[in-house]
Design an enzyme around this catalytic site. Structure first.
Site, PDB file in Angstrom:
ATOM      1  N   GLU A 209       0.879  -1.176   0.000  1.00 44.67           N
ATOM      2  CA  GLU A 209       0.000   0.000   0.000  1.00 44.67           C
ATOM      3  C   GLU A 209       0.915   1.224   0.000  1.00 44.67           C
ATOM      4  OE1 GLU A 209      -3.321   0.153  -0.034  1.00 44.67           O
ATOM      5  OE2 GLU A 209      -3.795  -1.968   0.210  1.00 44.67           O
ATOM      6  N   CYS A 243      -2.342   9.559   2.524  1.00 40.71           N
ATOM      7  CA  CYS A 243      -1.912   8.941   1.263  1.00 40.71           C
ATOM      8  C   CYS A 243      -2.865   9.230   0.112  1.00 40.71           C
ATOM      9  CB  CYS A 243      -1.747   7.441   1.444  1.00 40.71           C
ATOM     10  SG  CYS A 243      -3.253   6.649   2.046  1.00 40.71           S
TER      11      CYS A 243
HETATM   12  P1  NAD Z   1       8.291   4.701   4.976  1.00 43.08           P
HETATM   13  O1  NAD Z   1       8.174   3.888   3.753  1.00 43.08           O
HETATM   14  O2  NAD Z   1       9.532   5.465   5.217  1.00 43.08           O
HETATM   15  O3  NAD Z   1       8.061   3.813   6.294  1.00 43.08           O
HETATM   16  C1  NAD Z   1       7.060   2.828   6.407  1.00 43.08           C
HETATM   17  C2  NAD Z   1       7.578   1.683   7.240  1.00 43.08           C
HETATM   18  O4  NAD Z   1       8.763   1.144   6.655  1.00 43.08           O
HETATM   19  C3  NAD Z   1       7.939   2.047   8.671  1.00 43.08           C
HETATM   20  O5  NAD Z   1       7.430   1.053   9.536  1.00 43.08           O
HETATM   21  C4  NAD Z   1       9.448   2.074   8.683  1.00 43.08           C
HETATM   22  O6  NAD Z   1       9.997   1.683   9.922  1.00 43.08           O
HETATM   23  C5  NAD Z   1       9.816   1.084   7.618  1.00 43.08           C
HETATM   24  N1  NAD Z   1      11.067   1.450   6.935  1.00 43.08           N
HETATM   25  C6  NAD Z   1      11.504   2.693   6.623  1.00 43.08           C
HETATM   26  N2  NAD Z   1      12.681   2.655   5.966  1.00 43.08           N
HETATM   27  C7  NAD Z   1      12.997   1.339   5.844  1.00 43.08           C
HETATM   28  C8  NAD Z   1      14.095   0.635   5.246  1.00 43.08           C
HETATM   29  N3  NAD Z   1      15.123   1.267   4.651  1.00 43.08           N
HETATM   30  N4  NAD Z   1      14.091  -0.727   5.326  1.00 43.08           N
HETATM   31  C9  NAD Z   1      13.075  -1.385   5.920  1.00 43.08           C
HETATM   32  N5  NAD Z   1      12.005  -0.758   6.501  1.00 43.08           N
HETATM   33  C10 NAD Z   1      11.977   0.568   6.479  1.00 43.08           C
HETATM   34  O7  NAD Z   1       6.988   5.589   5.017  1.00 43.08           O
HETATM   35  P2  NAD Z   1       6.929   7.148   4.937  1.00 43.08           P
HETATM   36  O8  NAD Z   1       7.620   7.637   3.723  1.00 43.08           O
HETATM   37  O9  NAD Z   1       7.295   7.707   6.227  1.00 43.08           O
HETATM   38  O10 NAD Z   1       5.324   7.244   4.721  1.00 43.08           O
HETATM   39  C11 NAD Z   1       4.740   8.016   3.792  1.00 43.08           C
HETATM   40  C12 NAD Z   1       4.427   7.231   2.526  1.00 43.08           C
HETATM   41  O11 NAD Z   1       3.500   6.203   2.784  1.00 43.08           O
HETATM   42  C13 NAD Z   1       3.770   8.122   1.502  1.00 43.08           C
HETATM   43  O12 NAD Z   1       4.279   7.802   0.240  1.00 43.08           O
HETATM   44  C14 NAD Z   1       2.316   7.740   1.580  1.00 43.08           C
HETATM   45  O13 NAD Z   1       1.572   8.006   0.417  1.00 43.08           O
HETATM   46  C15 NAD Z   1       2.422   6.289   1.858  1.00 43.08           C
HETATM   47  N6  NAD Z   1       1.186   5.809   2.470  1.00 43.08           N
HETATM   48  C16 NAD Z   1       0.416   4.945   1.780  1.00 43.08           C
HETATM   49  C17 NAD Z   1      -0.787   4.523   2.327  1.00 43.08           C
HETATM   50  C18 NAD Z   1      -1.692   3.590   1.611  1.00 43.08           C
HETATM   51  O14 NAD Z   1      -2.631   3.104   2.232  1.00 43.08           O
HETATM   52  N7  NAD Z   1      -1.480   3.302   0.353  1.00 43.08           N
HETATM   53  C19 NAD Z   1      -1.159   4.989   3.584  1.00 43.08           C
HETATM   54  C20 NAD Z   1      -0.319   5.861   4.247  1.00 43.08           C
HETATM   55  C21 NAD Z   1       0.861   6.278   3.692  1.00 43.08           C
END
Ligand code: NAD
Length: 454
Positions: A209, A243
């Site tokens: 997602e 999102c």
């Molecule tokens: P992110 O991808 O940085 O983090 C999400 C998760 O991944 C966290 O639990 C984090 O600990 C983990 N993570 C981060 N870096 C990592 C790595 N290098 N290796 C392994 N795990 C890692 O998320 P973000 O950028 O802070 O969130 C925003 C994004 O999420 C936006 O793009 C938003 O659109 C998207 N989003 C999508 C939805 C949906 O339902 N489609 C909902 C909310 C947010």
């Protein structure tokens, strides 16, 4: 207990068969609901400490949706889990055919921070309903919410069934080394790739997602007041950290100025006030700086106030932004809204199609032809006509992305399906059968076969 041991205990627990029982699943879901209800104060204060979200917003966009999800699952579980009979084709007569929904096993849910309860627990609820064990890894960025979830779950559920593992990148990578039967990830496209690669090592099925740049198109013949009101609300809710929030807007040139005027009217009417203790903060300094750098001051039509200390940004509208500018190259994920005018809908469609497929798209129009054109020509996860973001609240509409905004879906029965395997069974009813398929393969038999398979 180490994480590896917890996962091992989940494997043993799943193998015991206890989670397959539908009454067990419903009881666990109800238990989760009462825990959330009893601990509302703890959850509200955690989220307020993380980014100043108000109790109203938290209830409406997080807890209320989770209560509804749990009720939806407990009400419909028997029906979702029921054996589905399907027709049996001629070649397999006499026989019967049916599909059994079975749990996948040990699931991992990786959550993100922007709706830290809803986006972590909604997939967990779906996984529990489908009869799995779950490890939840919430985002470390909303640290108070992460520890509130860990406390709530780990003190009230056996770890062999449901466990919250806290941590950042190194911890997540360590968890991803393990073999799960399903990984459900919410977050950025960049990290989605990392998760997908890790899952590939074990051929673990994945739901991603992710995000994207969600466009809104405002046609000249829509109800402009409603369009502006709904765009402003959806964009500035949670300080743009949603999102499915509108990322940018294309407005037909005949109503462009009026749309901008209406937007400023609604921004004032909704009384978004930086001094307000409930004005939602940007989650951390990194994201605050990122949004500030994307916002060129000379393009600000209204707003543009950045309070570094509070990490708050006033609702900001940008005009005259170049399509090639940095703000149009990445998902904004903050309360800054570029608004473009257009004279030709086909050009807008082309522009949107030239970008990766977004998670959501919205169209405001009263014109059937325009609506059909957009629905046919644009690909996006899901969206709404004359509305913004509310499609996400429907339990009847599977929610998920396409292309770079992700794959797989959940909400309602789609969530149950995401965490289930549908096992197809053909059952022979009688000992006899036509001998067509067995050697010797004669011409006569082939003639018969050709009657059915032509
Ligand atoms: P992110 O991808 O940085 O983090 C999400 C998760 O991944 C966290 O639990 C984090 O600990 C983990 N993570 C981060 N870096 C990592 C790595 N290098 N290796 C392994 N795990 C890692 O998320 P973000 O950028 O802070 O969130 C925003 C994004 O999420 C936006 O793009 C938003 O659109 C998207 N989003 C999508 C939805 C949906 O339902 N489609 C909902 C909310 C947010």
């Amino acid at each position: 207990m180490t994480f590896a041991k917890i996962l091992q205990s989940q494997r043993v627990y799943f193998e015991s068969g206890i989670t397959r029982d539908l009454e067990f699943r419903k009881a666990q879901l109800r238990h989760l609901k009462s825990l959330l209800k009893e601990n509302e104060a703890l959850l509200l204060s955690a989220i307020h400490n993380d980014f100043h979200k108000s109790g109203f917003d938290t209830y409406v966009t997080e807890l209320g949706l989770l209560y509804r999800d749990i009720d939806e699952c407990t009400t419909h579980l028997n029906q979702w889990a029921k054996t589905r009979k399907v027709k049996t084709d001629m070649a397999n007569q006499p026989g019967k055919s049916y599909i059994l929904a079975e749990p996948l096993g040990n699931c991992l849910v990786i959550g993100t921070w922007n709706y830290p309860f809803q986006l972590s627990l909604a997939p967990v609820i779906a996984a529990m309903a489908a009869g799995n064990t779950v490890v939840l890894k919430p985002s470390e960025l909303a640290k108070n919410c992460s520890s509130a979830l860990a406390r709530l779950v780990n003190e009230n559920f056996p770890p062999e069934y449901l466990f919250v593992a806290e941590g950042g990148v190194p911890e997540t990578n360590a968890i991803l080394e393990e073999r799960f039967d399903k990984i459900f990830f919410t977050g950025s496209t960049t990290v989605g790739r990392i998760v997908y690669q890790a899952a590939a090592r074990h051929l673990t099925p994945v739901t991603l997602e992710l995000g994207g740049k969600n466009p809104v198109i405002v046609s000249g013949n829509c109800n402009l007041k409603d369009a502006a009101k709904r765009v402003v609300w959806a964009k500035f809710l949670n300080a743009g950290q949603t999102c499915v929030a509108p990322d940018h807007v294309f407005v037909e040139e005949s109503v462009y100025q009026e749309f901008l005027t209406q937007c400023t009217y609604w921004i004032q009417t909704f009384d978004y006030n930086l001094a307000n203790n409930n004005y939602v903060q940007i989650i951390n300094d990194h994201h605050f700086q990122r949004i500030q750098e994307l916002t060129l001051p000379e393009k600000v039509y209204c707003g543009g106030i950045f309070d570094v200390e509070q990490r708050t940004i006033s609702p900001t509208i940008l005009t005259d932004v170049a399509e090639s500018s940095p703000i149009m190259q990445e998902e904004i994920f903050g309360p800054v809204l570029p608004v473009f005018s257009y004279s030709n809908l086909d050009t807008v469609i082309r522009q949107i199609r030239n970008r990766p497929k977004p998670l959501a798209a919205y169209l405001f129009t009263k014109n059937m032809e325009e609506k059909n054109r957009l629905l046919r020509q644009l690909s996006f996860g899901g969206g709404a006509i004359n509305e913004t973001i509310m499609h996400l609240t429907s339990t009847q509409l599977p929610f998920g992305g396409v292309g770079l905004s992700g794959f797989g879906s959940y909400h309602g029965e789609a969530g149950f399906a995401t965490f289930s395997h549908y096992k197809s069974i053909l059952e022979r009813l009688l000992p006899w059968e036509p001998s067509l398929r067995y050697p010797p393969n004669t011409e006569k038999k082939l003639k018969w076969v050709k009657r059915f398979l032509k």
